[in-house]
Design an enzyme around this catalytic site. Sequence first.
Site, short mmCIF file in Angstrom:
data_model
loop_
_atom_site.label_atom_id
_atom_site.label_comp_id
_atom_site.label_asym_id
_atom_site.label_seq_id
_atom_site.Cartn_x
_atom_site.Cartn_y
_atom_site.Cartn_z
N GLN A 102 0.85 -1.20 0.00
CA GLN A 102 0.00 0.00 0.00
C GLN A 102 0.88 1.25 0.00
O GLN A 102 0.39 2.36 -0.09
CB GLN A 102 -0.89 0.00 1.24
N HIS A 120 -1.62 1.30 -4.11
CA HIS A 120 -2.04 2.71 -4.06
C HIS A 120 -1.17 3.58 -4.96
O HIS A 120 -1.02 4.77 -4.72
CB HIS A 120 -2.03 3.23 -2.62
N CYS A 151 3.33 22.37 -20.47
CA CYS A 151 2.05 22.73 -21.10
C CYS A 151 1.23 23.64 -20.19
O CYS A 151 0.18 24.14 -20.60
CB CYS A 151 1.26 21.48 -21.47
N GLY A 188 3.03 -4.52 8.99
CA GLY A 188 2.94 -3.07 9.22
C GLY A 188 1.75 -2.38 8.58
O GLY A 188 1.88 -1.27 8.10
N SER A 190 -2.42 -1.35 9.30
CA SER A 190 -3.52 -1.33 10.27
C SER A 190 -4.72 -2.09 9.71
O SER A 190 -5.70 -2.31 10.43
CB SER A 190 -3.92 0.11 10.60
P1 OAD Z 1 -1.34 2.78 8.94
O1 OAD Z 1 -0.59 4.00 9.34
O2 OAD Z 1 -2.80 2.80 8.98
O3 OAD Z 1 -0.88 1.56 9.87
C1 OAD Z 1 0.46 1.31 10.16
C2 OAD Z 1 0.53 0.01 10.96
O4 OAD Z 1 1.90 -0.31 11.16
C3 OAD Z 1 -0.12 0.09 12.34
O5 OAD Z 1 -0.94 -1.05 12.52
C4 OAD Z 1 1.08 0.06 13.31
O6 OAD Z 1 0.76 -0.64 14.51
C5 OAD Z 1 2.11 -0.66 12.51
N1 OAD Z 1 3.51 -0.28 12.78
C6 OAD Z 1 4.01 0.96 12.98
N2 OAD Z 1 5.34 0.92 13.09
C7 OAD Z 1 5.71 -0.38 12.96
C8 OAD Z 1 6.96 -1.07 12.98
N3 OAD Z 1 8.13 -0.44 13.13
N4 OAD Z 1 6.93 -2.42 12.80
C9 OAD Z 1 5.76 -3.08 12.64
N5 OAD Z 1 4.57 -2.48 12.62
C10 OAD Z 1 4.53 -1.16 12.77
O7 OAD Z 1 -0.77 2.37 7.50
P2 OAD Z 1 -1.46 1.49 6.35
O8 OAD Z 1 -2.15 0.32 6.91
O9 OAD Z 1 -0.42 1.26 5.33
O10 OAD Z 1 -3.75 5.19 1.68
O11 OAD Z 1 -2.53 2.49 5.77
C11 OAD Z 1 -3.29 2.12 4.67
C12 OAD Z 1 -3.58 3.28 3.77
O12 OAD Z 1 -4.15 4.35 4.54
C13 OAD Z 1 -2.35 3.93 3.16
O13 OAD Z 1 -1.91 3.26 2.00
C14 OAD Z 1 -2.84 5.30 2.80
C15 OAD Z 1 -3.55 5.60 4.10
O14 OAD Z 1 -4.54 6.56 4.05
C16 OAD Z 1 -3.91 6.19 0.83
O15 OAD Z 1 -3.34 7.26 0.98
C17 OAD Z 1 -4.85 5.91 -0.29
#
Ligand code: OAD
Length: 249
Positions: A102, A120, A151, A188, A190
């Site tokens: 993502q 994404h 442009c 990593g 959520s």
């Molecule tokens: P999030 O920021 O929602 O979640 C990050 C996750 O990583 C959380 O569950 C944390 O507990 C975990 N975490 C943080 N640091 C860590 C580490 N060092 N080791 C292991 N785990 C760790 O990020 P995403 O799930 O990627 O979309 O979010 C999904 C989408 O929401 C993104 O792609 C973006 C956002 O809005 C768009 O912009 C379309």
Amino acid sequence: MEELIEKAAEELARATNVAALTGAGISVESGIPPFRGPGGLWEKIDPMEYAHIDAFLKDPVKVWNVLLKDMKALLDTARPNPAHLGLAHLEAMGILKTVITQNVDGLHQLAGNTDVIEFHGTFAVHRCMDCNRRRETCDIDLDRIPPRCECGGIWRPECVFFGEMIPSRALWRSQQAAESCDVMLVIGTSATVQPAATMPAIAKQAGARIIEFNEEETPLTGWVSNYRIPGKAGNVLDRVVKRVEALRG
Ligand code: OAD
């Protein structure tokens, strides 16, 4: 924790078609903040005001100034951490086939993974909103905000804003990878943003084992995932991959 690391290593050593679904947490140790939770970007700014396509179309100067300029500065210098390198190593060992990410930071490719589905989109390339010309982000000149193409059109990153469709090929290929893998590593994320968060359930339904690497519990924990290994992804994956290497001889 040690037991879970050993268990994951044993499952990976036996597997032949592993997929990984990654999220912002895998890049935290590369200096890129996550979106949710402590220090998360969406704790500081409202995504609907800065990361929705309607917000960008309405006021590109605001979105460039508050969100995109900083993102460009961060991503220009970020380097893969041991979690990215661990996944590249698993591919080199013939175990991991596909990374569904993502993230838009390009760090999996920099680490050496060759089949990376950018769910994404990517921040590595920008597209002109008027003439559709594409340019590498490092060549986008930020002297003037919003940056403009020859442009006159405004540059936008090739990422998916909220309110936009997931690139159809990425969606299709991710579903295929989820349906065919024997193990899915969910690292990593959520698991709160759809449809990416559905991929582990698709994999599970098709018979795969689901191993979560996350400091915190997620909506998948204890339900879709068979188990979760807590801790920082860089440290934990590095240890798991070293054990896989030892087990494979
Ligand atoms: P999030 O920021 O929602 O979640 C990050 C996750 O990583 C959380 O569950 C944390 O507990 C975990 N975490 C943080 N640091 C860590 C580490 N060092 N080791 C292991 N785990 C760790 O990020 P995403 O799930 O990627 O979309 O979010 C999904 C989408 O929401 C993104 O792609 C973006 C956002 O809005 C768009 O912009 C379309």
